[in-house]
Design an enzyme around this catalytic site. Sequence first.
Site, PDB file in Angstrom:
ATOM      1  NE  ARG A   1      48.776  23.905  71.135  1.00  0.00           N
ATOM      2  CZ  ARG A   1      47.747  23.111  71.454  1.00  0.00           C
ATOM      3  NH1 ARG A   1      46.622  23.163  70.761  1.00  0.00           N
ATOM      4  NH2 ARG A   1      47.859  22.259  72.451  1.00  0.00           N
TER       5      ARG A   1
ATOM      6  CE  LYS B   1      41.653  25.380  70.392  1.00  0.00           C
ATOM      7  NZ  LYS B   1      42.368  26.570  70.786  1.00  0.00           N
TER       8      LYS B   1
HETATM    9  N1  PMM Z   1      44.559  25.457  72.779  1.00  0.00           N
HETATM   10  C1  PMM Z   1      44.629  24.354  73.538  1.00  0.00           C
HETATM   11  C2  PMM Z   1      45.812  24.046  74.231  1.00  0.00           C
HETATM   12  N2  PMM Z   1      46.901  24.826  74.119  1.00  0.00           N
HETATM   13  N3  PMM Z   1      47.964  26.730  73.211  1.00  0.00           N
HETATM   14  C3  PMM Z   1      47.902  27.834  72.457  1.00  0.00           C
HETATM   15  N4  PMM Z   1      48.991  28.627  72.337  1.00  0.00           N
HETATM   16  N5  PMM Z   1      46.777  28.203  71.791  1.00  0.00           N
HETATM   17  C4  PMM Z   1      45.630  27.465  71.877  1.00  0.00           C
HETATM   18  O1  PMM Z   1      44.607  27.875  71.295  1.00  0.00           O
HETATM   19  C5  PMM Z   1      45.649  26.278  72.670  1.00  0.00           C
HETATM   20  C6  PMM Z   1      46.853  25.937  73.333  1.00  0.00           C
HETATM   21  C7  PMM Z   1      43.437  23.444  73.654  1.00  0.00           C
HETATM   22  O2  PMM Z   1      43.406  22.549  72.589  1.00  0.00           O
HETATM   23  P1  PMM Z   1      44.041  21.047  72.612  1.00  0.00           P
HETATM   24  O3  PMM Z   1      43.234  20.251  73.614  1.00  0.00           O
HETATM   25  O4  PMM Z   1      43.927  20.557  71.227  1.00  0.00           O
HETATM   26  O5  PMM Z   1      45.470  21.092  73.038  1.00  0.00           O
END
Ligand code: PMM
Length: 290
Positions: free
Chosen positions: A252, A212
């Site tokens: 994640r 991030k």
């Molecule tokens: N961040 C993103 C997308 N989905 N889901 C959860 N549970 N927590 C998060 O912090 C989160 C998410 C955005 O990041 P990405 O573009 O890498 O998916």
Amino acid sequence: MHVDHPVVMGILNVTPDSFSDGGRYTDVEAAILHGVELYHAGANIVDVGGESTRPGAERIDADTEIERVVPVIEGLARAGVPLSIDTTRAAVATAALDAGAAVINDVSGGLADPGMARVAAESGCPWILMHWRGHSRHMTKMAVYDDVVAEVRGELLQRVGEALSAGVDPGQIILDPGLGFAKNAEHNWALSARLDVFVDLGYPVLFAASRKTYLGRLLAGPDGTPRPVEDREAATLATSILAVAAGAWGVRVHDVTATADALAVWRATGSPRLQRPVTGSVEDRVSEKE
Ligand code: PMM
């Protein structure tokens, strides 16, 4: 669904514009292949998302989102890969569960779509409730807190309360402080430092810092240019290990192979059970040796 702790959730964005892997897996076959790779690399769950949530992102309609994720979920489910659906929409969650997903990952914690709680209650599947204050287009100006840890905790508990009154079982609920969602770098660091506050609520906690922006800012070059997305992996691993050591249920991440290695090291130390209080100062120890 039973998975060993800590859970590794591998990220599979089938979007043209997500900040890290956007545009790479819009082709269905390529996306399925990457999902299978994540699973073999050690992901306990592969998280499929069809709508970008990066700051400022424009929304797509539900049909487009369903068209993006359902064929990928069907293919991965056929290959035996455990799946979550990253969506804020009840219609997309329903289509994804029908196609073989087992977990709802709702970055709005049920706020964006009042129908989501019913889908979760009726399906009985795990439901990740993330802290959220509004859609990506508007979230930067919502990053205002007096005490970010207390307010995120309080707002998450409200989401839990609503989920429970809609008939969701407490055992379905997983919490996520929502790094980067209506939060600036300072807020993200404050939340990371007090993950114990969320762990103490008694629900499993998912930590999702992978690559991030705030990590890019931390590692900015001398001219202030943020570290590029693809060079934030070591920092991501550090956040993941700190999170599981603080009691997080899962992480994640984009790089599942590196995460699995780092977690193997963490497990091998028997942490955190082997920790013992430090007695005496470093100077005392040095003088003891002399
Ligand atoms: N961040 C993103 C997308 N989905 N889901 C959860 N549970 N927590 C998060 O912090 C989160 C998410 C955005 O990041 P990405 O573009 O890498 O998916």
